[in-house]
Design a protein around this motif. Structure first.
Motif, PDB file in Angstrom:
ATOM      1  N   ASN A 122      -0.477   1.429  -3.443  1.00 46.01           N
ATOM      2  CA  ASN A 122      -1.700   1.392  -2.644  1.00 46.01           C
ATOM      3  C   ASN A 122      -2.952   1.186  -3.499  1.00 46.01           C
ATOM      4  O   ASN A 122      -3.077   1.761  -4.581  1.00 46.01           O
ATOM      5  CB  ASN A 122      -1.805   2.724  -1.874  1.00 46.01           C
ATOM      6  CG  ASN A 122      -2.928   2.737  -0.855  1.00 46.01           C
ATOM      7  OD1 ASN A 122      -3.550   1.699  -0.594  1.00 46.01           O
ATOM      8  ND2 ASN A 122      -3.178   3.889  -0.277  1.00 46.01           N
ATOM      9  N   GLU A 172      -2.197  -3.452  10.965  1.00 46.29           N
ATOM     10  CA  GLU A 172      -3.071  -2.299  11.223  1.00 46.29           C
ATOM     11  C   GLU A 172      -3.890  -2.445  12.510  1.00 46.29           C
ATOM     12  O   GLU A 172      -3.940  -1.515  13.322  1.00 46.29           O
ATOM     13  CB  GLU A 172      -4.014  -2.111  10.037  1.00 46.29           C
ATOM     14  CG  GLU A 172      -5.032  -1.011  10.250  1.00 46.29           C
ATOM     15  CD  GLU A 172      -5.990  -0.836   9.076  1.00 46.29           C
ATOM     16  OE1 GLU A 172      -5.863  -1.564   8.075  1.00 46.29           O
ATOM     17  OE2 GLU A 172      -6.866   0.036   9.169  1.00 46.29           O
ATOM     18  N   TYR A 173      -4.531  -3.584  12.667  1.00 46.93           N
ATOM     19  CA  TYR A 173      -5.350  -3.814  13.867  1.00 46.93           C
ATOM     20  C   TYR A 173      -4.657  -4.764  14.837  1.00 46.93           C
ATOM     21  O   TYR A 173      -5.261  -5.239  15.785  1.00 46.93           O
ATOM     22  CB  TYR A 173      -6.708  -4.395  13.470  1.00 46.93           C
ATOM     23  CG  TYR A 173      -7.530  -3.466  12.596  1.00 46.93           C
ATOM     24  CD1 TYR A 173      -8.237  -2.407  13.156  1.00 46.93           C
ATOM     25  CD2 TYR A 173      -7.588  -3.642  11.222  1.00 46.93           C
ATOM     26  CE1 TYR A 173      -8.985  -1.549  12.363  1.00 46.93           C
ATOM     27  CE2 TYR A 173      -8.326  -2.786  10.416  1.00 46.93           C
ATOM     28  CZ  TYR A 173      -9.025  -1.741  10.991  1.00 46.93           C
ATOM     29  OH  TYR A 173      -9.762  -0.900  10.193  1.00 46.93           O
ATOM     30  N   GLU A 188     -15.118   2.441   0.113  1.00 45.55           N
ATOM     31  CA  GLU A 188     -14.579   3.536   0.919  1.00 45.55           C
ATOM     32  C   GLU A 188     -14.311   4.782   0.080  1.00 45.55           C
ATOM     33  O   GLU A 188     -13.245   5.395   0.163  1.00 45.55           O
ATOM     34  CB  GLU A 188     -13.312   3.081   1.655  1.00 45.55           C
ATOM     35  CG  GLU A 188     -13.575   1.882   2.563  1.00 45.55           C
ATOM     36  CD  GLU A 188     -12.397   1.493   3.460  1.00 45.55           C
ATOM     37  OE1 GLU A 188     -11.253   1.693   3.038  1.00 45.55           O
ATOM     38  OE2 GLU A 188     -12.652   0.977   4.564  1.00 45.55           O
ATOM     39  N   TRP A 229       0.861  -1.187   0.000  1.00 46.18           N
ATOM     40  CA  TRP A 229       0.000   0.000   0.000  1.00 46.18           C
ATOM     41  C   TRP A 229       0.899   1.240   0.000  1.00 46.18           C
ATOM     42  O   TRP A 229       0.681   2.197   0.737  1.00 46.18           O
ATOM     43  CB  TRP A 229      -0.940  -0.027   1.209  1.00 46.18           C
ATOM     44  CG  TRP A 229      -2.062  -1.033   1.083  1.00 46.18           C
ATOM     45  CD1 TRP A 229      -2.350  -1.829   0.012  1.00 46.18           C
ATOM     46  CD2 TRP A 229      -3.063  -1.334   2.064  1.00 46.18           C
ATOM     47  NE1 TRP A 229      -3.451  -2.610   0.274  1.00 46.18           N
ATOM     48  CE2 TRP A 229      -3.909  -2.323   1.519  1.00 46.18           C
ATOM     49  CE3 TRP A 229      -3.324  -0.870   3.350  1.00 46.18           C
ATOM     50  CZ2 TRP A 229      -4.998  -2.858   2.208  1.00 46.18           C
ATOM     51  CZ3 TRP A 229      -4.415  -1.393   4.045  1.00 46.18           C
ATOM     52  CH2 TRP A 229      -5.247  -2.377   3.475  1.00 46.18           C
ATOM     53  N   LYS A 239     -11.020 -10.454   1.841  1.00 48.61           N
ATOM     54  CA  LYS A 239     -10.410 -10.497   3.164  1.00 48.61           C
ATOM     55  C   LYS A 239     -10.871 -11.768   3.873  1.00 48.61           C
ATOM     56  O   LYS A 239     -11.990 -12.229   3.647  1.00 48.61           O
ATOM     57  CB  LYS A 239     -10.800  -9.261   3.971  1.00 48.61           C
ATOM     58  CG  LYS A 239     -10.200  -7.984   3.378  1.00 48.61           C
ATOM     59  CD  LYS A 239     -10.375  -6.758   4.252  1.00 48.61           C
ATOM     60  CE  LYS A 239      -9.740  -5.549   3.560  1.00 48.61           C
ATOM     61  NZ  LYS A 239      -9.760  -4.307   4.338  1.00 48.61           N
ATOM     62  N   ASN A 297      -5.804   2.359  -2.729  1.00 49.98           N
ATOM     63  CA  ASN A 297      -6.409   3.690  -2.867  1.00 49.98           C
ATOM     64  C   ASN A 297      -5.456   4.468  -3.767  1.00 49.98           C
ATOM     65  O   ASN A 297      -4.437   4.970  -3.310  1.00 49.98           O
ATOM     66  CB  ASN A 297      -6.519   4.397  -1.508  1.00 49.98           C
ATOM     67  CG  ASN A 297      -7.512   3.690  -0.588  1.00 49.98           C
ATOM     68  OD1 ASN A 297      -8.510   3.140  -1.044  1.00 49.98           O
ATOM     69  ND2 ASN A 297      -7.224   3.694   0.705  1.00 49.98           N
ATOM     70  N   PHE A 330      -9.872  -7.521   8.834  1.00 47.75           N
ATOM     71  CA  PHE A 330      -8.577  -7.876   9.430  1.00 47.75           C
ATOM     72  C   PHE A 330      -8.539  -7.720  10.958  1.00 47.75           C
ATOM     73  O   PHE A 330      -7.545  -7.252  11.525  1.00 47.75           O
ATOM     74  CB  PHE A 330      -7.463  -6.991   8.853  1.00 47.75           C
ATOM     75  CG  PHE A 330      -7.266  -7.049   7.370  1.00 47.75           C
ATOM     76  CD1 PHE A 330      -7.212  -8.264   6.697  1.00 47.75           C
ATOM     77  CD2 PHE A 330      -7.070  -5.875   6.629  1.00 47.75           C
ATOM     78  CE1 PHE A 330      -6.975  -8.310   5.313  1.00 47.75           C
ATOM     79  CE2 PHE A 330      -6.842  -5.909   5.255  1.00 47.75           C
ATOM     80  CZ  PHE A 330      -6.796  -7.128   4.596  1.00 47.75           C
ATOM     81  N   LYS A 364      -9.478  -1.815  -6.311  1.00 47.38           N
ATOM     82  CA  LYS A 364     -10.431  -1.532  -5.232  1.00 47.38           C
ATOM     83  C   LYS A 364     -11.471  -0.591  -5.829  1.00 47.38           C
ATOM     84  O   LYS A 364     -11.164   0.557  -6.134  1.00 47.38           O
ATOM     85  CB  LYS A 364      -9.695  -0.871  -4.066  1.00 47.38           C
ATOM     86  CG  LYS A 364     -10.592  -0.355  -2.945  1.00 47.38           C
ATOM     87  CD  LYS A 364      -9.773   0.190  -1.768  1.00 47.38           C
ATOM     88  CE  LYS A 364     -10.667   0.751  -0.671  1.00 47.38           C
ATOM     89  NZ  LYS A 364      -9.895   1.217   0.501  1.00 47.38           N
ATOM     90  N   ARG A 423     -11.004  -6.657  -5.745  1.00 41.56           N
ATOM     91  CA  ARG A 423     -11.244  -6.824  -4.311  1.00 41.56           C
ATOM     92  C   ARG A 423     -12.748  -6.812  -3.981  1.00 41.56           C
ATOM     93  O   ARG A 423     -13.508  -6.034  -4.560  1.00 41.56           O
ATOM     94  CB  ARG A 423     -10.518  -5.733  -3.518  1.00 41.56           C
ATOM     95  CG  ARG A 423      -9.014  -5.850  -3.670  1.00 41.56           C
ATOM     96  CD  ARG A 423      -8.279  -4.762  -2.935  1.00 41.56           C
ATOM     97  NE  ARG A 423      -8.055  -5.034  -1.539  1.00 41.56           N
ATOM     98  CZ  ARG A 423      -8.364  -4.198  -0.551  1.00 41.56           C
ATOM     99  NH1 ARG A 423      -8.976  -3.057  -0.793  1.00 41.56           N
ATOM    100  NH2 ARG A 423      -8.082  -4.496   0.695  1.00 41.56           N
ATOM    101  N   HIS A 470      -6.058   3.460  14.663  1.00 46.83           N
ATOM    102  CA  HIS A 470      -6.174   2.011  14.868  1.00 46.83           C
ATOM    103  C   HIS A 470      -5.100   1.382  15.740  1.00 46.83           C
ATOM    104  O   HIS A 470      -4.763   0.211  15.575  1.00 46.83           O
ATOM    105  CB  HIS A 470      -6.273   1.279  13.502  1.00 46.83           C
ATOM    106  CG  HIS A 470      -7.477   1.691  12.714  1.00 46.83           C
ATOM    107  ND1 HIS A 470      -7.693   1.298  11.407  1.00 46.83           N
ATOM    108  CD2 HIS A 470      -8.528   2.488  13.042  1.00 46.83           C
ATOM    109  CE1 HIS A 470      -8.832   1.827  10.975  1.00 46.83           C
ATOM    110  NE2 HIS A 470      -9.344   2.555  11.943  1.00 46.83           N
ATOM    111  N   GLU A 484       0.227   3.680   3.218  1.00 46.82           N
ATOM    112  CA  GLU A 484      -1.023   3.624   3.992  1.00 46.82           C
ATOM    113  C   GLU A 484      -0.948   2.404   4.915  1.00 46.82           C
ATOM    114  O   GLU A 484      -0.637   1.297   4.479  1.00 46.82           O
ATOM    115  CB  GLU A 484      -2.240   3.521   3.049  1.00 46.82           C
ATOM    116  CG  GLU A 484      -3.546   3.402   3.820  1.00 46.82           C
ATOM    117  CD  GLU A 484      -4.761   3.955   3.072  1.00 46.82           C
ATOM    118  OE1 GLU A 484      -4.592   4.634   2.046  1.00 46.82           O
ATOM    119  OE2 GLU A 484      -5.893   3.704   3.534  1.00 46.82           O
ATOM    120  N   ARG A 485      -1.214   2.640   6.181  1.00 42.92           N
ATOM    121  CA  ARG A 485      -1.127   1.580   7.188  1.00 42.92           C
ATOM    122  C   ARG A 485       0.258   0.935   7.197  1.00 42.92           C
ATOM    123  O   ARG A 485       0.385  -0.280   7.404  1.00 42.92           O
ATOM    124  CB  ARG A 485      -2.192   0.495   6.964  1.00 42.92           C
ATOM    125  CG  ARG A 485      -3.594   1.013   6.802  1.00 42.92           C
ATOM    126  CD  ARG A 485      -4.046   1.861   7.940  1.00 42.92           C
ATOM    127  NE  ARG A 485      -5.396   2.372   7.759  1.00 42.92           N
ATOM    128  CZ  ARG A 485      -5.949   3.240   8.599  1.00 42.92           C
ATOM    129  NH1 ARG A 485      -5.283   3.712   9.631  1.00 42.92           N
ATOM    130  NH2 ARG A 485      -7.174   3.663   8.389  1.00 42.92           N
TER     131      ARG A 485
END
Ligand code: GCW
Length: 676
Positions: free
Chosen positions: A194, A387-388, A280, A126, A354, A196, A360, A276, A313, A524, A134-135
């Motif tokens: 990424n 990330e999480y 979002e 990403w 996912k 995005n 995730f 993607k 995705r 996060h 990102e992340r």
């Protein structure tokens, strides 16, 4: 350099007594093939080459068509020689890495035919063209951005030729090392940017940037890795001068055909596009009233003449869910969007999903589309970048979770093998187009992954892709042995023990029993119990004074549970037969509900949080004992991370316990301190 598991030094050490030769009898095609082999393996790895195969200690034997898979290999012993046999150069390379692994670990030669479980074993970066990720939690992008003083001088930048306005980092040394690490665990596909896709990222597919992409693709090619790019679905409008991106519009189709022609004229083995769409805020076919099969197949058509793939995705959901509405459920979104399209996607289109229905999290049940879809190419997506899962500060060996998801029993009786990893192949349109993808976790940080222990996830992800059945424990043994080669057994086993329990430990002190989130919004990391509770992202826990969790039953809840096979649905519909690890994902449970082990929900929440924190305290103590036994910089980095993790775990423990104590009014039956 931070200890990557297979750095040059290790390779040279392990190979000090070996010489390599190609068996002339089997190198069909004469010198051309041999030169190809040499440039692919020998030059990159700088192996000592023996011209007389009789004198060599390792013989590389290439035999086209010998095995079913072109990536498979077999090791065999011939007198004092080891012979690696494979159909292709890439197969030989994987065999070489296996031999190397076995040598370093001192294990007996494994002479079984070794062939990958999944044909596509992919890392999705990403990374953004300004060098940020990102992340990303390990510093700047290794592909994009300007080198600067923050970059690690030990690792790369030796051959950087950077000019203003250039978006590529051109750090060949680092990219070669990365490619070799990936190849050593069997990764064969990398998407660079990424999903995005913004700013210059949109233009990566244009001639302006293709040479830069090619520089990376050329390095990767030498290690059997194909390069992919994430695209912006609205590119025809954004950079193509068109007033639409509607997939049925011939001008749009022409735009993409031209894009593909340009790319393949520069990178003949380009892997394809990662997309993607309608997610979002990203553009997608819904804007034009088209479905996702129409959108994806249009791209599939454009790239088909070149053998490329479109990885589409399934992370599509309506971001405007309202917490007051208990029937709409984000967990149902992928299923609702994609189940009706089963059988509609082209042979070169793959749906990337996912592993769970949300995002995730530390514990989720399986995405119900696995097993439901019967005529669609699919990939399962993970996030190596944590990330999480603690931002690569908190130690968290997520391979444990991934293994569980891959081996999740979908309980469809009519499938030959109903476990998710096997289901991918059985239900594909083209079994060569299935696999795994994961968001990458490396950057320019000293040890590649911020916390050096987070390397275990990258290593483990690759090994698990190659063999879906290799246990996380075996993988971890390998990683520790290959990474801390110079340390004694006691040190290795201390490190092993910390990493081995870390996934569960992290899960224990975070949001309880699969309810998810409770993280600081957007960032996060760290707790914020109600951070997302009244937000539009559909990530609610619905805690009140009586209980907590999301009612996803068919009887009284959102009905999500009904999306699984009949057997799994009826298991999950019943609170008593729902696995405890995800019980709050699937049910709203009263605090005084008693689980099979005799404990109430509220006491379980307290116990998990006290235990999770206590484990981290123990990690800190155990880690202190490896001081002086491993590389000092690695020791210091992990120590720093553990300090932060201890503070993080304490915040989680106290905030979660206090929150549920205040909600329920039930004290801890052990009388431990819970703040009011
Ligand atoms: O988990 C979410 C992340 C977003 C990410 C998105 C996705 C790339 O918070 O940062 O966007 O998932 O998977 O597309």
């Amino acid at each position: 350099m931070g200890k990557a598991w297979l750095n040059n030094r290790l390779i040279h050490k392990a190979m000090a007594n070996d010489s390599f030769a190609f068996s002339p009898a089997t190198v069909a095609g004469g010198d051309a093939v041999r030169l190809q082999l040499e440039s692919d393996i020998v030059n990159w790895l700088k192996l000592p080459l023996e011209l007389d195969p009789e004198k060599a200690t390792v013989v590389l034997q290439k035999q086209a068509g010998k095995f079913d898979s072109d990536e498979a290999f077999q090791l065999s012993q011939k007198g004092s020689q080891v012979v690696i046999t494979a159909n292709t150069t890439n197969g030989l390379m994987y065999g070489f890495y296996e031999l190397l692994r076995e040598k370093v670990m001192g294990t007996k030669l494994n002479t079984d035919l070794q062939s990958p479980s999944q044909p596509l074993r992919m890392i999705d970066h990403w990374d953004q063209t300004d060098g940020s990720i990102e992340r990303g939690y390990a510093g700047a992008s290794i592909f994009f951005g300007k080198p600067d003083k923050l970059d690690n001088p030990d690792v790369g930048n030796f051959d950087v030729k950077h000019i203003d306005g250039d978006i590529f980092r051109h750090d060949r040394t680092r990219m070669i090392t990365y490619a070799r690490m990936l190849a050593s665990v069997g990764i064969n596909a990398v998407s660079l940017n990424n999903v995005n896709v913004r700013e210059q990222g949109i233009e990566l597919i244009t001639p302006k940037y293709l040479d830069g992409v090619d520089e990376i693709a050329t390095i990767f090619r030498g290690f059997g890795i194909k390069t992919y790019l994430a695209i912006n679905w609205a590119a025809p409008k954004l950079i193509g001068g068109l007033d639409t991106s509607d997939p049925v519009d011939p001008k749009v189709q022409e735009f993409w055909a031209k894009v593909c022609k340009n790319i393949y004229s520069v990178i003949p083995d380009f892997g394809g596009f990662l997309v993607k769409a309608d997610s979002e805020g990203e553009p997608g076919p819904y804007q034009y009233g088209r479905d996702h099969a129409q959108g994806a197949n249009m791209l599939g058509q454009a790239i088909k003449p070149y053998g490329g793939l479109v990885i589409w995705r399934a992370f599509v959901y309506n971001a405007h869910q309202d917490w007051r509405d208990r029937k709409t459920d984000r967990a149902k979104a992928a299923y609702n969007n994609f189940a009706p399209l089963d059988g509609h996607f082209a042979d070169n289109v793959i749906l990337q999903m996912k592993f769970g229905p949300i995002d995730f999290q530390t514990a989720e049940p399986l995405q119900p589309l696995f097993g439901k879809l019967r005529n669609t190419n699919q990939m399962m997506e993970f996030e190596i970048s944590a990330e999480y899962l603690g931002h690569q500060i908190d130690v968290n060996y997520a391979v444990k979770q991934w293994y569980k998801m891959l081996n999740y029993d979908t309980k469809y009786d009519d499938l030959k093998d109903p476990h998710a990893g096997a289901v991918l192949k059985e239900t594909a349109v083209n079994p060569a187009h299935t696999g795994m993808a994961a968001v990458g976790n490396v950057g320019m940080s000293e040890h590649w992954t911020n916390n050096p222990l987070a390397q275990a996830n990258l290593y483990g992800y690759g090994r698990l892709c190659w063999n879906n059945q290799e246990t996380p424990e075996d993988i971890l043994h390998e990683w520790v042995a290959l990474t801390f080669t110079e340390s004694d057994n006691k040190t290795q086993s201390t490190i092993y023990k910390i990493v081995d329990t870390s996934n569960e430990t992290y899960r224990d002190y975070c949001a309880p029993l699969g309810v998810g989130f409770m993280v600081v919004p957007h960032y996060h990391y760290g707790p914020s119990v109600n951070g997302y509770e009244y937000d539009r992202w559909g990530t609610y826990h619905f805690a009140d004074r009586n209980g907590v969790g999301v009612d996803r039953t068919m009887a009284t809840g959102s009905g999500f549970i009904g999306m699984y096979s009949d057997k799994l649905s009826s298991e999950y519909e019943n609170l008593d037969t729902t696995p405890e690890s995800v019980v709050l994902f699937l049910h709203h449970v009263p605090y005084d509900h008693v689980f099979a082990n005799g404990k109430t929900l509220i006491q379980t929440i307290y116990d998990l949080h006290f235990q999770g924190y206590a484990n981290v305290e123990q990690y800190v103590k155990d880690w202190a004992t490896v001081s002086g036994k491993i590389d000092d910089r690695v020791f210091e980095s992990v120590s720093d991370c553990l300090k932060q993790q201890l503070a993080d775990a304490l915040e989680w423990r106290d905030q979660v316990n206090t929150y549920f104590y205040r909600m329920s009014g039930v004290p801890d039956d052990q009388g431990r301190l819970i703040y009011e």
